[in-house]
Design a protein around this motif. Structure first.
Motif, PDB file in Angstrom:
ATOM      1  N   SER A  63      39.955  38.423  28.584  1.00  0.00           N
ATOM      2  CA  SER A  63      39.166  39.227  29.680  1.00  0.00           C
ATOM      3  C   SER A  63      37.560  38.995  29.698  1.00  0.00           C
ATOM      4  O   SER A  63      36.949  39.470  30.537  1.00  0.00           O
ATOM      5  N   ALA A  89      42.467  45.198  34.224  1.00  0.00           N
ATOM      6  CA  ALA A  89      41.780  45.372  35.489  1.00  0.00           C
ATOM      7  C   ALA A  89      40.175  44.593  35.619  1.00  0.00           C
ATOM      8  O   ALA A  89      40.033  43.921  36.422  1.00  0.00           O
ATOM      9  N   ALA A  92      41.432  40.955  36.066  1.00  0.00           N
ATOM     10  CA  ALA A  92      41.596  40.491  37.429  1.00  0.00           C
ATOM     11  C   ALA A  92      40.457  40.649  38.282  1.00  0.00           C
ATOM     12  O   ALA A  92      40.464  40.387  39.454  1.00  0.00           O
ATOM     13  N   GLY A  94      38.366  43.132  38.700  1.00  0.00           N
ATOM     14  CA  GLY A  94      38.088  44.463  39.206  1.00  0.00           C
ATOM     15  C   GLY A  94      36.770  45.011  38.621  1.00  0.00           C
ATOM     16  O   GLY A  94      36.038  44.712  37.675  1.00  0.00           O
ATOM     17  N   ASN A  95      36.266  45.916  39.594  1.00  0.00           N
ATOM     18  CA  ASN A  95      34.959  46.556  39.339  1.00  0.00           C
ATOM     19  C   ASN A  95      34.973  47.525  38.076  1.00  0.00           C
ATOM     20  O   ASN A  95      36.142  48.291  37.755  1.00  0.00           O
ATOM     21  N   THR A  98      35.900  51.215  38.386  1.00  0.00           N
ATOM     22  CA  THR A  98      37.298  51.480  38.808  1.00  0.00           C
ATOM     23  C   THR A  98      38.278  51.262  37.605  1.00  0.00           C
ATOM     24  O   THR A  98      39.020  52.009  37.329  1.00  0.00           O
ATOM     25  N   ALA A  99      37.903  50.232  36.771  1.00  0.00           N
ATOM     26  CA  ALA A  99      38.755  49.983  35.602  1.00  0.00           C
ATOM     27  C   ALA A  99      38.590  51.009  34.608  1.00  0.00           C
ATOM     28  O   ALA A  99      39.751  51.369  34.106  1.00  0.00           O
ATOM     29  N   PRO A 229      41.340  46.262  45.462  1.00  0.00           N
ATOM     30  CA  PRO A 229      40.696  46.029  44.162  1.00  0.00           C
ATOM     31  C   PRO A 229      41.811  46.284  43.091  1.00  0.00           C
ATOM     32  O   PRO A 229      42.536  47.172  43.024  1.00  0.00           O
ATOM     33  N   ALA A 230      41.749  45.341  41.879  1.00  0.00           N
ATOM     34  CA  ALA A 230      42.346  45.678  40.680  1.00  0.00           C
ATOM     35  C   ALA A 230      41.922  46.991  40.268  1.00  0.00           C
ATOM     36  O   ALA A 230      40.754  47.340  40.249  1.00  0.00           O
ATOM     37  N   GLY A 231      42.778  47.871  39.882  1.00  0.00           N
ATOM     38  CA  GLY A 231      42.677  49.160  39.137  1.00  0.00           C
ATOM     39  C   GLY A 231      42.837  50.260  40.398  1.00  0.00           C
ATOM     40  O   GLY A 231      43.334  51.576  39.931  1.00  0.00           O
ATOM     41  N   VAL A 232      42.695  50.049  41.549  1.00  0.00           N
ATOM     42  CA  VAL A 232      42.882  51.055  42.397  1.00  0.00           C
ATOM     43  C   VAL A 232      44.218  51.384  43.107  1.00  0.00           C
ATOM     44  O   VAL A 232      44.641  52.428  43.036  1.00  0.00           O
TER      45      VAL A 232
END
Length: 272
Positions: A63, A89, A92, A94-95, A98-99, A229-232
């Protein structure tokens, strides 16, 4: 001479004859569990789960995290599901905030574990901050299964120590060996965390409410995954719990309301 007849035992009231069942004996205390058996069970859990730290190290390296960042996560966060959620996340796209939020909310469950373990272990105040770092799914599962406080303390300590040392060692090895493996997705190591997490979660889903909640959460996450988005999606899937509890509560209240009406109708039919 009149024949003497033995009188029945009195219940305590004058002239009353005992006709009830004998008083049940007090429940016997839980049998002690040999220390060796507790250590064996704790080592089995610690070793089995600790080896999955290798998958985390490889996935985290893939990652884009540095070796120092990866090892710091295992040393200071030390909750596998949250760590995998964070790096997944990030991988992928993601922010980061957010992660981190998704990882945080997954880790909040450990605080509730701590409430239960504090009653079982009753540790000295000085060691509680250190013990809190080891309050995770595996140590909780081993601890609550023990019949005595001594066995609970042994199970918690052995599981926590074994898992902490092995998890961090395998994280380091996995991060260092990530380049030799190449593409981690080709090896399927990104699926190791969900597989381990589901294996730990599945036996805990015993009631209908728990199973329905888990199913709705999965459906929410899968539905929202392509559009958010990833994680949401992981965060929003937590909404399954209050929704299911609300619906199940309404269903129970409806059943309770209907029951007295049915009873009244039955009595009325008998009286007539």
């Amino acid at each position: 001479m009149a024949e003497q007849t033995a009188l029945p035992e009195s219940t305590g009231a004058t002239g009353a004859i005992s006709a009830g069942p004998p008083t049940p004996a007090a429940p016997s205390p839980a049998p002690d569990k040999p220390d060796a058996a507790v250590v064996r069970d704790a080592l089995a859990v610690g070793i089995a789960v600790g080896l999955s730290g290798f998958a985390f190290g490889v996935t985290a390296a893939g990652s884009g995290l540095s070796l120092l960042q990866i090892c710091a996560l295992s040393l200071f966060v030390f909750t596998g599901a949250s760590q995998f959620a964070l790096v997944g996340a990030l991988a992928a796209g993601g922010n980061p905030y957010t992660a981190a939020a998704g990882a945080f909310f997954l880790g909040v469950r450990n605080a509730f574990y701590g409430l239960r373990l504090s009653q079982l272990l009753v540790l000295p105040r000085a060691v509680r901050p250190l013990a809190a770092h080891w309050v995770i799914d595996e140590t909780t599962a081993v601890t609550v299964a023990q019949p005595t406080r001594r066995a609970a303390r042994i199970g918690f300590t052995v599981t926590g120590l074994t898992l902490y040392v092995l998890w961090n060692l395998t994280t380091l090895v996995g991060a260092m060996g990530a380049e030799a493996l190449g593409d981690t997705e080709a090896w399927g190591l990104d699926a190791a965390s969900p597989a381990v997490f589901l294996a730990l979660l599945a036996p805990m889903l015993r009631s209908t409410t728990e199973r329905v909640t888990a199913g709705v959460a999965v459906l929410l996450a899968l539905t929202l995954l392509p559009v958010l988005p990833a994680g949401v999606p992981v965060l929003l899937s937590a909404l399954a719990a209050p929704v299911v509890l609300f619906l199940m509560g309404r269903r129970k209240r409806g059943a309770v309301t209907a029951s007295p009406e049915k009873t009244t109708e039955t009595k009325g039919g008998r009286d007539s």
